[in-house]
Design a protein around this motif. Structure first.
Motif, PDB file in Angstrom:
ATOM      1  N   HIS A  53     -10.425  -6.566  -5.041  1.00 17.25           N
ATOM      2  CA  HIS A  53      -9.080  -6.454  -5.629  1.00 17.25           C
ATOM      3  C   HIS A  53      -8.086  -7.262  -4.792  1.00 17.25           C
ATOM      4  CE1 HIS A  53      -5.231  -4.022  -6.224  1.00 17.25           C
ATOM      5  NE2 HIS A  53      -5.490  -4.457  -7.434  1.00 17.25           N
ATOM      6  N   CYS A  54      -8.241  -7.197  -3.450  1.00 11.25           N
ATOM      7  CA  CYS A  54      -7.304  -7.966  -2.601  1.00 11.25           C
ATOM      8  C   CYS A  54      -7.941  -9.274  -2.128  1.00 11.25           C
ATOM      9  CB  CYS A  54      -6.759  -7.110  -1.460  1.00 11.25           C
ATOM     10  SG  CYS A  54      -7.978  -6.509  -0.293  1.00 11.25           S
ATOM     11  N   ASP A  55      -8.907  -9.746  -2.911  1.00 14.35           N
ATOM     12  CA  ASP A  55      -9.436 -11.104  -2.772  1.00 14.35           C
ATOM     13  C   ASP A  55     -10.181 -11.372  -1.465  1.00 14.35           C
ATOM     14  OD1 ASP A  55      -9.883 -13.515  -4.002  1.00 14.35           O
ATOM     15  OD2 ASP A  55      -8.182 -14.501  -3.023  1.00 14.35           O
ATOM     16  N   MET A  56     -10.829 -10.363  -0.938  1.00  6.98           N
ATOM     17  CA  MET A  56     -11.695 -10.623   0.219  1.00  6.98           C
ATOM     18  C   MET A  56     -13.046 -11.145  -0.274  1.00  6.98           C
ATOM     19  SD  MET A  56     -11.460  -7.365   2.688  1.00  6.98           S
ATOM     20  CE  MET A  56     -10.027  -6.872   3.563  1.00  6.98           C
ATOM     21  N   THR A  57     -13.695 -11.932   0.572  1.00  6.84           N
ATOM     22  CA  THR A  57     -15.067 -12.367   0.299  1.00  6.84           C
ATOM     23  C   THR A  57     -15.996 -11.279   0.852  1.00  6.84           C
ATOM     24  OG1 THR A  57     -14.402 -14.666   0.500  1.00  6.84           O
ATOM     25  CG2 THR A  57     -16.757 -14.198   0.765  1.00  6.84           C
ATOM     26  N   PRO A 104      -8.818  -6.404 -12.023  1.00 10.02           N
ATOM     27  CA  PRO A 104      -9.581  -7.425 -11.283  1.00 10.02           C
ATOM     28  C   PRO A 104     -10.986  -7.618 -11.858  1.00 10.02           C
ATOM     29  CG  PRO A 104      -9.578  -5.359 -10.079  1.00 10.02           C
ATOM     30  CD  PRO A 104      -8.715  -5.140 -11.292  1.00 10.02           C
ATOM     31  N   PRO A 105     -11.464  -8.853 -11.879  1.00  8.60           N
ATOM     32  CA  PRO A 105     -12.850  -9.080 -12.329  1.00  8.60           C
ATOM     33  C   PRO A 105     -13.819  -8.548 -11.277  1.00  8.60           C
ATOM     34  CG  PRO A 105     -11.905 -11.117 -11.490  1.00  8.60           C
ATOM     35  CD  PRO A 105     -10.802 -10.088 -11.453  1.00  8.60           C
ATOM     36  N   MET A 106     -15.027  -8.199 -11.696  1.00 11.55           N
ATOM     37  CA  MET A 106     -16.012  -7.710 -10.725  1.00 11.55           C
ATOM     38  C   MET A 106     -17.362  -8.416 -10.910  1.00 11.55           C
ATOM     39  SD  MET A 106     -15.188  -5.745  -8.224  1.00 11.55           S
ATOM     40  CE  MET A 106     -13.456  -5.390  -8.474  1.00 11.55           C
ATOM     41  N   LEU A 154      -9.087   2.155  -7.508  1.00  6.91           N
ATOM     42  CA  LEU A 154      -7.875   1.448  -7.959  1.00  6.91           C
ATOM     43  C   LEU A 154      -7.098   2.246  -9.004  1.00  6.91           C
ATOM     44  CD1 LEU A 154      -9.359  -2.169  -8.353  1.00  6.91           C
ATOM     45  CD2 LEU A 154      -8.363  -1.102  -6.317  1.00  6.91           C
ATOM     46  N   LYS A 155      -7.597   3.452  -9.308  1.00  7.56           N
ATOM     47  CA  LYS A 155      -6.937   4.293 -10.313  1.00  7.56           C
ATOM     48  C   LYS A 155      -5.519   4.633  -9.850  1.00  7.56           C
ATOM     49  CE  LYS A 155      -7.724   8.806 -12.259  1.00  7.56           C
ATOM     50  NZ  LYS A 155      -8.553   9.994 -12.125  1.00  7.56           N
TER      51      LYS A 155
END
Ligand SMILES: O=P(O)(O)O[C@@H]1C[C@H](O)[C@@H](CO)O1
Length: 308
Positions: free
Chosen positions: A250-254, A180-182, A167-168
């Motif tokens: 980051h793009c909200d996938m499960t 984004p949280p991890m 994501l850099k």
């Protein structure tokens, strides 16, 4: 017979993109890739699968396949590692539409991490909401045996410690937030379901839960490095997956990820065995029937329950 697609506008290994390593893909680049695929596939999968080394069999299990060699897909990198076929395969598992990366991209192949992880964003743009990422890994946990499966509950991003992250660079909010949280990267419901499926398939004893760590590779680790990773709390070590999971979250996938333990990490200077890629691929082949069944059951669960 699978339908193998071609793309006349990208023939003969012609250069498909002018990007150098400093320039990431734009949203528009990846939308072009998604559009290319969507106009050639008559269904939209919501589940994506990434096959680890020697685990391409997961894509072989698909029905009514439509295959895209990476060379013909606009903006796609190409696979260079034995045991990674280099094809994006669309098809059905248990009647459920899925898309499968039969071959992934690794940092050691010379690609920056954002390029290694780009197929995850392409999956997102074609409608994938759930990602199953598999990998081959060395077992560090003393309880693990060759051929076991570790459901990933967390990761240690060793490349990230040195500032290297998929994501850099500039953040495009259309994919996800800057920070984004991890802490909930790996879906708990799916980990529990993975264990349940394993019990139902009579393989409960060979399925564990643990922490995966990714190094850059391509060399296998030294004894001192492995001892350190074990002390840090890693249960398995590999050379992939983390950049894909970060991009997916980051793009909200499960996300569900699992490691096939293909070798036991050597943490003893008196041991004269040597890890090697052939052994890694052999264990994948040895476990192919089990893995196909395991993933099929998880795909069925995801399609029925839509875990978030
Ligand atoms: O793609 P994965 O992570 O399954 O591949 C592992 C790591 C290296 O690429 C290779 C080493 O044998 O297998």
């Amino acid at each position: 017979m699978p339908q193998v697609c071609t793309n006349n506008s990208h023939k003969n290994g012609a250069k498909k993109t002018d990007m150098n390593n400093d320039e990431s893909y734009t949203y528009e680049n990846l939308s072009e890739t998604a559009e290319f695929l969507l106009t050639r596939v008559p269904f939209k999968p919501s589940i994506g699968i990434i096959c680890g080394s020697g685990m391409g069999c997961l894509a072989d299990a698909l029905e009514n396949k439509k295959e895209f060699p990476y060379e013909i897909i606009p903006h796609f990198p190409v696979s260079t590692v034995p045991g990674h076929m280099g094809k994006l395969v669309f098809g059905y598992l248990s009647g459920i539409p899925v898309v499968c990366m039969q071959g992934r991209f690794h940092y050691y192949e010379g690609y920056p991490l954002w390029k290694c992880a780009m197929p995850v964003r392409v999956m997102k743009l074609i409608g994938v909401s759930h990602l199953i990422a598999s990998n081959a890994a060395g077992g560090l946990n003393d309880k693990f045996k060759i051929g076991d499966i570790m459901l990933v509950k967390d990761h240690i991003n060793m490349l990230g410690f040195a500032g290297n992250n998929p994501l850099k660079g500039p953040n495009d909010e259309r994919f996800g937030p800057r920070f984004p949280p991890m802490n909930k990267a790996y879906n708990r419901e799916l980990i529990d379901q993975g264990k349940k499926v394993a019990r139902e398939l009579g393989m409960g004893g060979m399925v564990h839960e643990g922490t995966y760590t990714c190094l850059g590779g391509p060399n296998f680790e030294t004894v001192a490095e492995l001892r350190m990773l074990k002390m840090l709390g890693a249960d398995a070590v590999g050379m992939s997956t983390v950049h894909e999971v970060i991009t997916a979250r980051h793009c909200d996938m499960t996300v569900l990820a699992f490691s096939l333990i293909t070798n036991i990490c050597i943490t003893d200077y008196e041991c004269h065995d040597k890890p090697n890629h052939e052994e890694v691929m052999d264990v994948g082949k040895m476990r192919q029937d089990t893995l196909k069944l395991f993933v099929k059951k998880l795909v069925e669960y995801i399609a029925q329950h839509n875990p978030q």
